[in-house]
Design a protein around this motif. Structure first.
Motif, PDB file in Angstrom:
ATOM      1  N   MET A   1       1.083  -1.108  -0.148  1.00 16.76           N
ATOM      2  CA  MET A   1       0.149  -0.487  -0.391  1.00 16.76           C
ATOM      3  C   MET A   1       0.780   0.941   0.363  1.00 16.76           C
ATOM      4  O   MET A   1       1.902   1.452   0.453  1.00 16.76           O
ATOM      5  CB  MET A   1      -1.029   0.041   1.002  1.00 16.76           C
ATOM      6  N   THR A   2       0.569   1.934  -1.172  1.00 21.07           N
ATOM      7  CA  THR A   2       1.140   3.372  -0.407  1.00 21.07           C
ATOM      8  C   THR A   2       0.571   4.934   0.356  1.00 21.07           C
ATOM      9  O   THR A   2      -0.724   4.666  -0.377  1.00 21.07           O
ATOM     10  CB  THR A   2       1.406   3.837  -2.423  1.00 21.07           C
ATOM     11  N   ALA A  57      -3.556   5.398  -1.077  1.00 23.64           N
ATOM     12  CA  ALA A  57      -4.103   5.646  -2.891  1.00 23.64           C
ATOM     13  C   ALA A  57      -5.367   6.500  -2.892  1.00 23.64           C
ATOM     14  O   ALA A  57      -5.444   6.743  -3.679  1.00 23.64           O
ATOM     15  CB  ALA A  57      -3.333   4.572  -3.925  1.00 23.64           C
ATOM     16  N   SER A  58      -6.247   6.131  -2.438  1.00 21.77           N
ATOM     17  CA  SER A  58      -7.681   5.714  -2.790  1.00 21.77           C
ATOM     18  C   SER A  58      -7.777   7.125  -1.927  1.00 21.77           C
ATOM     19  O   SER A  58      -9.365   8.379  -2.638  1.00 21.77           O
ATOM     20  CB  SER A  58      -8.902   4.626  -2.152  1.00 21.77           C
ATOM     21  N   GLN A  94       3.008  -1.161   6.927  1.00 17.77           N
ATOM     22  CA  GLN A  94       2.901  -0.897   5.380  1.00 17.77           C
ATOM     23  C   GLN A  94       4.054   0.531   5.702  1.00 17.77           C
ATOM     24  O   GLN A  94       4.311   1.529   4.330  1.00 17.77           O
ATOM     25  CB  GLN A  94       1.670  -0.895   5.171  1.00 17.77           C
ATOM     26  N   GLY A  95       4.801   0.944   6.599  1.00 21.69           N
ATOM     27  CA  GLY A  95       5.671   3.039   6.334  1.00 21.69           C
ATOM     28  C   GLY A  95       4.126   3.273   6.844  1.00 21.69           C
ATOM     29  O   GLY A  95       4.748   4.485   6.761  1.00 21.69           O
ATOM     30  N   ALA A  96       3.241   3.480   6.940  1.00 24.82           N
ATOM     31  CA  ALA A  96       2.387   5.040   7.502  1.00 24.82           C
ATOM     32  C   ALA A  96       2.542   5.502   8.759  1.00 24.82           C
ATOM     33  O   ALA A  96       3.237   7.424   8.453  1.00 24.82           O
ATOM     34  CB  ALA A  96       0.694   5.096   7.252  1.00 24.82           C
TER      35      ALA A  96
END
Length: 152
Positions: A1-2, A57-58, A94-96
């Motif tokens: 997830m970005t 991303a959304s 995921q890096g958030a």
């Protein structure tokens, strides 16, 4: 997830309030969506804190952090207190959280703060590993105390 980070906007209030309520529940507070919304609305309206958000991303918000202004008398400089940091369970790993911490550091640096301080539960070892991986140092000199005051 970005994920990307950015400063919160007034339109983010419902999503941040939901995240804030979940954050409070993480720290064993009773769910209270209205209290969460009121608290976040006041911080935004009064410009009493800096709230940064992480969005996927959304465009959905998956996390936030909140910085409160303070001062260090010893250094005679302003500092920031990173009091709140929360990422949705499904978005963790995921890096958030890392991105929010780096965004908070960049904001504090741009604002001329001497440092950022935070506290976390002794049992929150996952968060502690993240903080230490980014260069945060555990305080081994000072003890923190607090005193509850009567409600009015």
């Amino acid at each position: 997830m970005t994920t990307t980070t950015r400063p919160a906007q007034a339109a983010d209030l419902p999503a941040i309030a939901r995240l804030f309520d979940l954050y409070r529940q993480f720290y064993e507070q009773v769910a209270d969506a209205q209290r969460a919304a009121d608290f976040i609305r006041q911080r935004l309206e009064r410009n009493e804190s800096v709230i940064l958000v992480a969005e996927d991303a959304s465009g959905a918000l998956v996390g936030f952090c909140q910085l409160y202004p303070s001062f260090c008398s010893v250094e005679a400089r302003p500092i920031g207190v990173l009091y709140d940091l929360f990422v949705l369970h499904e978005a963790r790993g995921q890096g958030a959280g890392r991105q929010l911490l780096l965004a908070a550091e960049a904001r504090a640096t741009a604002d001329g703060l001497a440092r950022l301080d935070l506290t976390t539960a002794r049992t929150n070892t996952t968060a502690q590993r993240l903080y230490e991986s980014l260069g945060w140092a555990r305080d081994t000199v000072f003890l923190a105390y607090s005193r509850r005051l009567p409600a009015h």
